[in-house]
Design an enzyme around this catalytic site. Structure first.
Site, PDB file in Angstrom:
ATOM      1  N   ASP A 176      12.542  -2.689  14.848  1.00  0.00           N
ATOM      2  CA  ASP A 176      13.247  -1.801  15.776  1.00  0.00           C
ATOM      3  C   ASP A 176      12.489  -1.529  17.067  1.00  0.00           C
ATOM      4  O   ASP A 176      13.019  -0.911  17.977  1.00  0.00           O
ATOM      5  CB  ASP A 176      13.552  -0.455  15.098  1.00  0.00           C
ATOM      6  CG  ASP A 176      12.276   0.283  14.724  1.00  0.00           C
ATOM      7  OD1 ASP A 176      11.316  -0.385  14.295  1.00  0.00           O
ATOM      8  OD2 ASP A 176      12.221   1.503  14.861  1.00  0.00           O
ATOM      9  N   TYR A 270       3.127  -2.833  21.665  1.00  0.00           N
ATOM     10  CA  TYR A 270       2.044  -3.097  20.716  1.00  0.00           C
ATOM     11  C   TYR A 270       0.958  -4.003  21.285  1.00  0.00           C
ATOM     12  O   TYR A 270      -0.130  -4.096  20.729  1.00  0.00           O
ATOM     13  CB  TYR A 270       2.592  -3.727  19.429  1.00  0.00           C
ATOM     14  CG  TYR A 270       3.175  -2.717  18.476  1.00  0.00           C
ATOM     15  CD1 TYR A 270       2.414  -2.203  17.422  1.00  0.00           C
ATOM     16  CD2 TYR A 270       4.473  -2.256  18.629  1.00  0.00           C
ATOM     17  CE1 TYR A 270       2.942  -1.269  16.548  1.00  0.00           C
ATOM     18  CE2 TYR A 270       5.010  -1.322  17.753  1.00  0.00           C
ATOM     19  CZ  TYR A 270       4.249  -0.830  16.722  1.00  0.00           C
ATOM     20  OH  TYR A 270       4.775   0.098  15.864  1.00  0.00           O
TER      21      TYR A 270
END
Length: 447
Positions: A176, A270
């Site tokens: 997600d 990330y």
């Protein structure tokens, strides 16, 4: 969009019913019954006590909003997996106790401690693989025509394992994170949500880049998005949402630093762990990590709200809201059930989607979703910078799966050492040795 001529109703199983994300999924399913009608909703978890806290509240929610839906929560695999059309898998093997160690052990050695990246992510991957494979096998035994949507972390390593161990299974690995970022992109350019964007994206899970973002008329939104991200990252209006932990604010802000490295693309958040590990460690508290934050915040909120619903006997005034990943999962189910060919991201064998990357790499790229699952779209050639990054990280993921299957200490040490987050092989070995002790109940014995 309703499907008037089609009167099918579906049976959905949430595997990991005790997850704090479960109420959001239940709400999304209930809100979307016009698009994706249900006849049955089931929970399955091997921790019956934890699941019961969520299930008792969910039962009230379902009864009030859609009493025609049959609801069941069980710890028995045969009961859970019989007569289901879709399995939504969100398990956490070792729960928060092990997640805490995934974060704290690397930090003790001055290395990023994070649940899906670096040594912590590899450790978690080795615990997750047998659990996810077990769910696939239950599904194939009791409901052989069902689809599994797996978003159990760390999705990249789990996806590599399912590719090898269950190559013909109807499992789709999803995440997600890009979805949440695209909702923010839509906000930045003044559109309603991610469904108003047409995008090109490529990479690995938690490790990718947008190369093109447009609106439905074809207008290029990249210049406006880049200008915003260069200054604010993915923070919108400098106004941080209530109800989300402060570490996320830092993550969305740091996208500006990651973007600076390659201003031709927009990065997944990330990537900060790989490009700025020193900075991340400097801002980390080895005694109070993300797990502690989640336990003090999200977990208390969710279980507290469930207890309140049960005590009051009603969910009419609940504070639960659908979240990013739940809306995405329901969109996926709808696309498969009704063969809509909606364009969404999935983690899938590359097979040419990124032309100059290993064809067996599990890449995250846009796919068209329909009755046969995901049909990958070609994203062309990765640039030199991305090629280097993807090849290195994919090798880490492949070595981690090798290590599990071969019970190989050396392969796991190689995976830790090759990971961009870990500064050298000596530190990699020290972390690995600590991790072996911590994971003795979950990992095979390594030789």
């Amino acid at each position: 969009m309703t499907h008037a001529a089609d009167d099918r109703k579906f049976s959905v199983l949430i595997a990991g019913g005790g997850s704090t994300y479960t109420p959001g999924i239940v709400l999304t399913l209930l809100n979307g019954l016009d698009k994706f009608p249900l006849r049955k909703l089931k929970f399955y978890d091997n921790d019956g006590e934890r699941q019961k806290k969520i299930a008792d509240a969910a039962r009230i929610l379902v009864k009030e909003r859609a009493p025609e839906i049959e609801f069941e929560a069980t710890t028995n695999p045969a009961e859970a997996f019989t007569d289901v059309d879709f399995v939504m898998a969100q398990i956490r093997v070792g729960k928060y106790a092990m997640r805490s160690l995934d974060e704290k052990i690397p930090l003790k050695h001055g290395v990023v401690g994070q649940e899906t990246t670096g040594p912590g992510g590899i450790a978690y991957g080795l615990r997750s693989i047998p659990g996810v494979i077990e769910l696939v096998d239950y599904m194939e035994k009791y409901s052989p025509n069902a689809w599994m949507l797996n978003y159990s972390n760390p999705a990249a390593i789990v996806a590599e394992a399912t590719r090898r161990l269950r190559p013909n299974s109807k499992i789709i690995n999803i995440c997600d994170m890009p979805i949440g970022i695209m909702d923010r992109m839509a906000q930045i350019v003044g559109l309603k949500d991610r469904n108003d964007l047409v995008f090109r994206y490529y990479g690995l899970n938690h490790f990718g880049w947008w190369t093109d973002v447009r609106d439905k008329t074809g207008k290029d939104l990249m210049p406006q998005l880049k200008k915003h991200v260069a200054k604010h990252g993915y923070l919108v209006d400098d106004d941080y949402e209530e109800g989300i932990e402060p570490s996320w604010e830092e993550t969305f802000k740091m996208a500006a630093d990651v973007y600076a490295l390659d201003p031709t693309t927009l990065p997944n958040t990330y990537l900060k762990y790989y490009m700025y590990p020193t900075q991340v460690v400097k801002h980390s508290d080895p005694n109070y990590t993300r797990t502690d934050e989640v336990e003090d915040h999200r977990q208390k909120l969710v279980f507290g709200e469930c207890a309140r619903i049960v005590e009051n006997g009603t969910a009419k005034d609940t504070g639960f809201k659908p979240d990013d990943h739940s809306t995405y999962i329901v969109d996926l189910c709808t696309a498969i059930a009704y063969d809509t060919k909606q364009r969404m991201l999935a983690i899938i064998p590359n097979e040419g989607a990124i032309s100059n990357i290993d064809p067996t790499a599990m890449v995250e790229v846009p796919c068209l979703f329909g009755a046969n699952g995901a049909e990958r779209l070609a994203m062309g050639k990765a640039a030199t910078y991305q090629t280097g990054m993807i090849t290195e990280q994919n090798s880490v993921e492949k070595l981690a799966v090798d290590a599990l299957l071969e019970h190989s200490y050396t392969k796991l040490w190689q995976a830790f050492s090759l990971c961009k987050i870990v500064p050298d092989a000596g530190i990699a070995k020290d972390i690995l040795d600590d991790m072996i002790v911590a994971n003795k109940d979950y990992w095979p014995e390594l030789n």
